[in-house]
Each structure stands twice: as C-alpha cells, then as structure tokens.
Design an enzyme around this catalytic site. Structure first.
Site: not given
Lengths: 344, 344
Positions: B21, B289, B200, B171, B198, B17-18
């Site tokens: 990208h 982002y 990164h 994120s 979660h 899923r991630d």
C-alpha cells in the site's frame, strides 16, 4: 483508565529543549515563538525551553546554541497566555546564575537533573529555585541503570531538598512497561511529592510506558510533538493526548489543535523524520547513551568486533556519560574472551 | 516474560504485502528479491508477498501492481532457504484460482481475511487451502469494531472451517493494550487453534499491543520492518525482536541481521519515513479506514465541519469499507445537531 492518583495530569512539552539536540541547538527565535504560540493556544501546561543539556549548555563541549537561550526563554515567555515556561538545569553544566536569569525572564518551573545515583548534587539548585519561588522538580536520569530501591533512595533525597515532584527519566529509552510500573509504583508508595515520567521512544514503547506510569500514579508527564527529541524522540505528545482522550482522561489540552500544530508548525522545523533507526534502536536495546556509538564503532574496528556487542556490554556494566574511556577496555575484554573461546 | 502458551513465537514479515500500500503497489522484482534474501538470512519464519489487498488485488479499484504478484511470489520463493512465503487472500477480491496458482509457485501459507463479522465468507477458501496442503490461517480484520464475544463467535467459525490459527487484526491501529489483552485472552481460552496478532502503529502502541498479545498466548505475530505497512505501518519487526530478546524470548530471528537489513535493504526502498502523521493518528483515534479521510474532508467542507468530528462519528457507528456513502449522512446529522444546539 484507573489511575493511582487523583491529581490532574500536567503535560510538559520538551520539543524545544530535548529537541534542541535534534537540531544541533540551532533553533531560531521565530521557530521558538511559533511553536510556543501554538502550544499555548492548545493549552499545554508547561513548555520547556533550554539548551538540550540544560541552562548553560551552549559550550564547545555540548554544542553552541545559535541563539542565546535567555533570548529564547524571554521570547517564549512573551508568547504565553496560559502556558508556563520551564527550564532544565544540570548541576555541573548550568549554575545558579543562569537559573536566576531564567527566573527573572519569566521562567516559572525548573527541573533539576542529575544521574540517577547522584541526587546529592541537586541540593543547592533545588534550594535556590525554591527560594526564587519557582516550581521545582527533580529529574533522575538513566533510571534503567539503577534498581528501584536505589532510585527510591535518590528520589527521597530530592524530595528532602524541596523537590515538588521527582521524575523517573528513561534517558536511553531502555525501560520496558513492567520496569516503569515497578519504579513508579514504589515511588508513589513512598514519596509524598508528585511523580513525573519522561520517556524516549527507542524501543517504540514511549506511549505505552507513559500509560503505565500514569496508571501507577505519575502526574507530571513529558512529551515531544512529532517525537522531536534526542535519539528516537520522546512520547509523541499529540498521540499521547489522543490515547488519553480515548481512555477518558481529559488533560485539558486541545487534541485537534495539537494534531494541527504537529503537522503545520512543528513538522516544517523537523530536521529529519523521527523514525526508529538502527542507531537509536541499538541504544535502547543496550541501554547506553548515544554518545557512545561512535567510540564503540572505532573500538569495534580496532578489535574486529561488532560495535553492538561492545554497547550491550557497556550497558551491562552501567557505563554512564563521561566514561567513554571504558569502551576500549570492554572491547579488549570481549576480544580476549572470543580468542579464548576459539582456543578451547 | 510470562506467556500463556508454550508454542514458539513465529514471525510473519508483512512489509512486502501491507507495505505494498505504501508504495502504491509498485514493488519491483529486484526489491522483493533483495528484501526476501535478507529476511531469509535473518531467519524470519514467514514472508508475506501479495498485492496490498491480497491475491488478485491488482485492479483499477484497488490499484494496479507494477509487477504481477505471481511473478513476485515466484521470485520470493526462489530466494528462500528456510523462510516460507505466505500469501493473503480476501474472498471477494482474490479467487480460488489465484490461490492455486500461488500454491503451485511455492507459497506455503495463506491467511484468509474477512471483516470481523463476516467469517462465513472464508469457508470455501479455507477448505480449498487445506486441501492444497497449505498452512491455513484466518484473519479477522477491524476487530476493534466488534465486541470480544462477537470476535470469538467469528473466530470459532474460522476454526470450524479448518483454520490452524485465527488472527486478531487491528486494521485501523485503534486497539489499546487492554483491548488486545481481553480479546486474545478470550480466544486463547475458547479456541484450540493458535492465535495470531496483527497491529498497526497509528496510536504508537503496536509494539506494546503485540507484547500484550504474546503474554496472553498469541504465537503468530506480524511485523513490518521500518513500519513499512499501510497507515503508520505495523509493529516494527526489528524493534519487536529487540524487545523480545530483552524479555528473554528467543524467536530464532537474528537481531543484528534484522537491524542491518532494516537500515541497508528496506531503508532505501521506503517511499517516505513512517512517522505518525496527522492522517494516521486521526484514523487510529477514530477507528476508521484511511479511505474515509478524503470523503470526510469533502463532506466537512460542504457542511462547514471539522473532518475529524465526522470520522469520530463514523467510528462510533462502526462504518466499514464500502460504506463511504454513509459519510454525507453523518455530516448532515452533525451539522443539523450543531444548528439545534445554537438555537437552544
């Protein structure tokens, strides 16, 4: 960030020494010049230039360098305006002769490296380096194989010989943050000299371990740009500088320049990307040298085992470089035990 | 390892899923089948399969999927013997219609994701998922932009709607270990439901942050094998399992199988190695982002600035996705300020 030291953090970039392993010691003079020039421009304090196994490492056993390391040291020195060139020396590989030569060419700092239980072999080299007027640090390798108390005992030896700092070196990338904390804290309490920390990223903990070391008072910190070091590489220098900046620790190193040189100068000379792959993960998990991998795979095939079980047992027995013959014994023991388990 | 929870750790693998990208949403059905088969065999608890932006994300705006995600979910479900298939839903992108469809195809768990200050938009989806009998978790994104108190307020909303766990989602890979600790500790004290985390890896801290979260009581843990996720990727799952094993935490996931599938199954579908490169490092440092990068570079060129200064200022102003028009304003402000500094 709370730090258990009021001394400034000083960064040693090791991509041109530890990273020498990653390029099979094939650095060209122009590569060394371009990397040193960029690191000097970014204000990195020390740049280590030596064969991956230290001065004198260019042999059949350890791998021949493409370019004589003395030529690379000389070139590196000539590119520096503020950075200082450091060298690594492993007694038994390099001799006092090479150390004098490196010093004559302008190297200002030496790290004298021994296995964590063998500090006594560093006495002569530390003495000589101090006599030469070099900044002289001790480098205790494979520290995860020793208790903190044993590490302290050996660090005290190095300090007594004249080392101005002693490094906790996590050669296999096997230490966890609390392990680092405990070791650096003990050395900080008991030694007068500075404490250093050198990480490997096999368990993806190099930056976190380095932060733990700095909090506990380590001030000599190693990193490699783009993780260009043996195995999974070291603490990624440009990432560490960014994290320290976020924590309010000004190292004096220019973050944007580090980001740029990582991308534009070091990136193009990376032989492969420094991800954490199976081999380096197993090494960090088992806590053994990467040179064991091939031997363990052969022994595993012979005894019908998984090489990883052999490596984990070798780690438990604290096998060190040069003890590759222990691998067959371990494999035989595991195979015998498995057979008994099946019988019972 | 001391853990502030007696519940078992349950791993959700997000590479399908991630990681969507990272492959521009071009996963084939056979890739999804082979990865799910291997993860199921290794005993991973949940495997998330959705467009990178969640159910319904296959649009011109977010990027078209090569294969309809419902087809991928159906294929994934058919490969599982013990693993459960999870889906991600961002209200505003996916609708209740897609959620019902995914549930009908056999998805057992949904994470309903909102920006950290917008939990209220998750109420309807959480309700519907619970009515469908799905395991239903809340997923608060960009948590580094909110105070721990704001995060708690929003997590309480999600819990009140029926979320069985609330995730602290980093994120941008911008949280530092102490930030994670503070946030998870507060949620653990104040919520009755489980806490998830979660990460990164933009600052090379994903594994360390995850350990901090687990110590503070998080039990729902995300990872991506080989860091196959957006940006620098997530917590590298096989590395985390190894570190947890070293710390005596048995997740029930088979470490050797994870190492093998990372190398042999996921490795070959990686579009590029997941190193920490300049772009992802800047994002983690600035806390914004990655979609801002290109806009910031354009604005930097126009105003004669370094794009990184714009991104850092955007991070300070807590700019979020959709606020790309703020970038020109920020660039103009910085340029104006620079001009005044020169005049003074």
């Amino acid at each position: 960030m709370k730090r258990n030291s009021d001394k400034p953090i000083r960064i040693t970039e090791v991509c041109l020494r530890d990273g020498s392993h990653s390029v099979a010691h094939q650095f060209t003079e122009e590569q060394v010049r371009s990397v040193v020039r960029a690191l000097d421009d970014a204000g990195v304090h020390y740049i280590e230039v030596s064969h991956g196994d230290g001065l004198g490492g260019s042999t059949l056993q350890y791998g021949r360098s493409l370019v004589d390391e003395m030529k690379l040291i000389e070139a590196a020195v000539s590119e520096c305006t503020t950075s200082k060139i450091a060298v690594l020396q492993l007694p038994g590989i390099g001799t006092v002769h090479e150390l004098k030569q490196a010093h004559a060419l302008g190297a200002k700092l030496v790290r004298v490296a021994t296995h964590v239980t063998e500090a006594d072999v560093s006495a002569q080299h530390i003495n000589m380096a101090r006599e030469l007027g070099m900044e002289t640090l001790g480098f205790l390798m494979m520290t995860h194989t020793a208790t903190p108390e044993k590490l302290l005992e050996q660090a005290k030896l190095m300090e007594s010989y004249g080392a101005e700092a002693v490094y906790v070196t996590d050669s296999a990338g096997a230490l966890l943050p609390d392990d680092v904390r405990e070791r650096v804290r003990l050395l900080r309490q008991e030694l007068s000299c500075e404490i250093g920390f050198h990480a490997h990223n096999n368990l993806s903990l190099a930056v976190a371990n380095t932060l733990a070391a700095i909090e506990e008072g380590a001030t000599r910190i190693d990193g490699s740009v783009r993780c260009l070091g043996a195995g999974a590489g070291n603490t990624q220098t440009e990432v560490l500088i960014a994290v320290l900046a976020r924590l309010g620790v000004d190292t004096g190193v220019d973050l944007y320049k580090m980001m740029d040189l990582a991308e534009d100068v070091v990136g193009p000379i990376l032989p492969r990307s420094q991800e954490i792959r199976k081999g380096s993960l197993v090494m960090g998990y088992a806590g053994v040298y990467s040179s064991f991998l091939l031997h363990a795979e052969r022994a595993a095939a012979r005894f019908g085992l998984d090489a990883r079980d052999i490596l984990v047992e070798l780690g438990r027995r604290k096998a060190i470089g040069g003890q590759e013959d222990m691998i067959i014994d371990v494999a035989a023991d595991i195979a015998k035990q498995r057979k008994q388990e099946v019988v019972q």
